[in-house]
Design an enzyme around this catalytic site. Structure first.
Site, PDB file in Angstrom:
ATOM      1  N   SER A 198       0.797  -1.227   0.000  1.00  0.00           N
ATOM      2  CA  SER A 198       0.000   0.000   0.000  1.00  0.00           C
ATOM      3  C   SER A 198       0.831   1.279   0.000  1.00  0.00           C
ATOM      4  O   SER A 198       0.268   2.373  -0.089  1.00  0.00           O
ATOM      5  CB  SER A 198      -0.929   0.013   1.218  1.00  0.00           C
ATOM      6  OG  SER A 198      -0.176   0.024   2.421  1.00  0.00           O
ATOM      7  N   LYS A 199       2.156   1.158   0.091  1.00  0.00           N
ATOM      8  CA  LYS A 199       3.003   2.355   0.083  1.00  0.00           C
ATOM      9  C   LYS A 199       2.966   3.027  -1.294  1.00  0.00           C
ATOM     10  O   LYS A 199       2.560   2.432  -2.296  1.00  0.00           O
ATOM     11  CB  LYS A 199       4.444   2.002   0.438  1.00  0.00           C
ATOM     12  CG  LYS A 199       4.623   1.338   1.777  1.00  0.00           C
ATOM     13  CD  LYS A 199       4.154   2.193   2.932  1.00  0.00           C
ATOM     14  CE  LYS A 199       4.507   1.543   4.267  1.00  0.00           C
ATOM     15  NZ  LYS A 199       3.879   2.235   5.412  1.00  0.00           N
ATOM     16  N   ASN A 200       3.449   4.257  -1.351  1.00  0.00           N
ATOM     17  CA  ASN A 200       3.454   4.974  -2.629  1.00  0.00           C
ATOM     18  C   ASN A 200       4.252   4.228  -3.683  1.00  0.00           C
ATOM     19  O   ASN A 200       3.890   4.217  -4.862  1.00  0.00           O
ATOM     20  CB  ASN A 200       4.021   6.379  -2.439  1.00  0.00           C
ATOM     21  CG  ASN A 200       3.104   7.265  -1.619  1.00  0.00           C
ATOM     22  OD1 ASN A 200       2.489   6.820  -0.660  1.00  0.00           O
ATOM     23  ND2 ASN A 200       3.014   8.538  -1.980  1.00  0.00           N
TER      24      ASN A 200
END
Length: 383
Positions: A198-200
């Protein structure tokens, strides 16, 4: 539900499938190449991605590892700190930031954050320093940088290491007082990041990395991540086993080409949220630090008058997800009872944990979805 006819699909906090479908051809090809060569551990894609990220960040060295928590732990291990040495951290952060300090038998010292940016307050860092202090771990929370000029000045004054927790801010830029810019994670002794999906910049499993402009530290970190060895079976340090899988590196190599576009999409969504919610008096919208760009890993607002939980429940009842990052500050966690120390009352941190609420934020967020979310919020405050 308000505007129920607008949205057919369930609203999601993060839409990883929609993001994947747009780059499916390139990702599938990259994964298939790994499978065809069967170089699953330390395949060429790992080094290629590290070099590509190094160039993107304009940093001397990138060392990949198994996850973001490992990155923090290995960075601290590399610095040669001794049990009992103190490491200053913000009280308002995810547990991993301080967890690794405790694991290494170091002493986490928890300090207050800035009321606008939620990043560590440099003035509070100064108050926390003792002869045992050896490092500072600023967290670039929600997508923008801590006050790195001030933090680096304090570190230089007291001879301290700085390990930047960049898990939520990869791609953000810190704007120095002289106008020059540095990527988040490239200013301190080490920068650390996570590639959690879910990180950038996320992979399709676990992954992490460290950044540094010190080649000697990079070499030591690489050795520690590989059982403390440079030459196989010859172990210089007590290390660990923390590797970025080849398949994950291949995925990241594709996605890194899109990181700036992803961050632009997040900013566009954040700006639209700002415009739609500007007249809602019950909210404090995210602050934009003029000394940092923002990559909006999260769109996190404060809900006034103790109504956060009530608003979250109302959103949920209308099919709208939201998250609280984070509901319990470090100094109130059971795991840290009797571990480390705190500076001051930490009242602001405790208040933030009662006020903050994050709305859906991802690269595929549409204006139609945002209208449904914000109209529901407005309806709540009109009741």
């Amino acid at each position: 539900m308000l505007n129920a006819d607008i949205i057919q699909e369930p609203i999601q906090m993060v839409d990883l499938k929609g993001q994947y479908l747009k780059i499916k051809t390139d990702v599938d090809k990259a994964i298939q190449e790994c499978i065809d060569t069967t170089a699953f551990i330390n395949g060429p894609q790992v080094g290629a991605f590290a070099g590509k990220l190094q160039q993107y960040l304009n940093v001397e060295k990138v060392v990949t590892c198994g996850n973001g928590t490992d990155a923090l732990q290995i960075a601290l291990m590399t610095l040669g700190l001794e049990p009992g040495d103190e490491v200053i951290v913000p009280a308002f952060t995810y547990v991993a930031t301080a967890e690794v300090i405790g694991l290494l038998r170091l002493t986490p010292v928890m300090v207050e954050v800035d009321p606008k940016t939620f990043t560590v307050d440099p003035a509070e860092i100064e108050k926390a320093i003792t002869p045992k202090t050896k490092a500072i771990v600023p967290v670039h929370i929600y997508g923008q940088c801590a006050d790195m000029d001030a933090i680096m000045a304090i570190a230089a004054k007291h001879g301290l290491h700085v390990v930047e927790d960049t898990a939520q801010a990869i791609g953000a830029e810190y704007i120095h007082a002289d106008g020059s810019r540095s990527k988040a994670g490239t200013i301190g002794t080490f920068g650390c990041t996570s590639f959690f999906p879910s990180k950038n910049l996320g992979c399709y499993g676990d992954g992490g990395a460290m950044f540094t402009n010190d080649p000697a530290l990079a070499e030591k970190a690489h050795m520690i991540a590989n059982h403390g060895q440079k030459k196989r079976y010859y172990h210089t340090y007590i290390g660990c086993n923390s590797r970025l899988d080849t398949i994950q590196a291949a995925v990241l190599g594709v996605k890194l080409d899109y990181l700036d576009d992803y961050n632009d999409a997040r900013n566009k969504a954040a700006n639209f949220y700002d415009a739609l919610l500007a007249d809602v008096e019950g909210l404090i919208l995210p602050y934009r630090n003029p000394s940092s760009t923002h990559v909006f890993h999260q769109y996190t607002m404060r809900v006034k008058e103790g109504r956060r939980d009530e608003l979250q429940a109302y959103l949920k009842s209308n099919g709208i997800p939201s998250m609280i990052y984070y509901p319990v500050p470090l100094h109130q966690q059971e795991a840290f009872k009797g571990v480390g120390r705190r500076i001051g009352t930490l009242e602001l941190t405790e208040q933030l944990c009662s006020d903050i609420l994050s709305l859906p934020m991802h690269t595929e967020l549409t204006e139609e979805v945002q209208l449904t979310i914000t109209n529901t919020i407005k309806d709540f405050f009109k009741r």
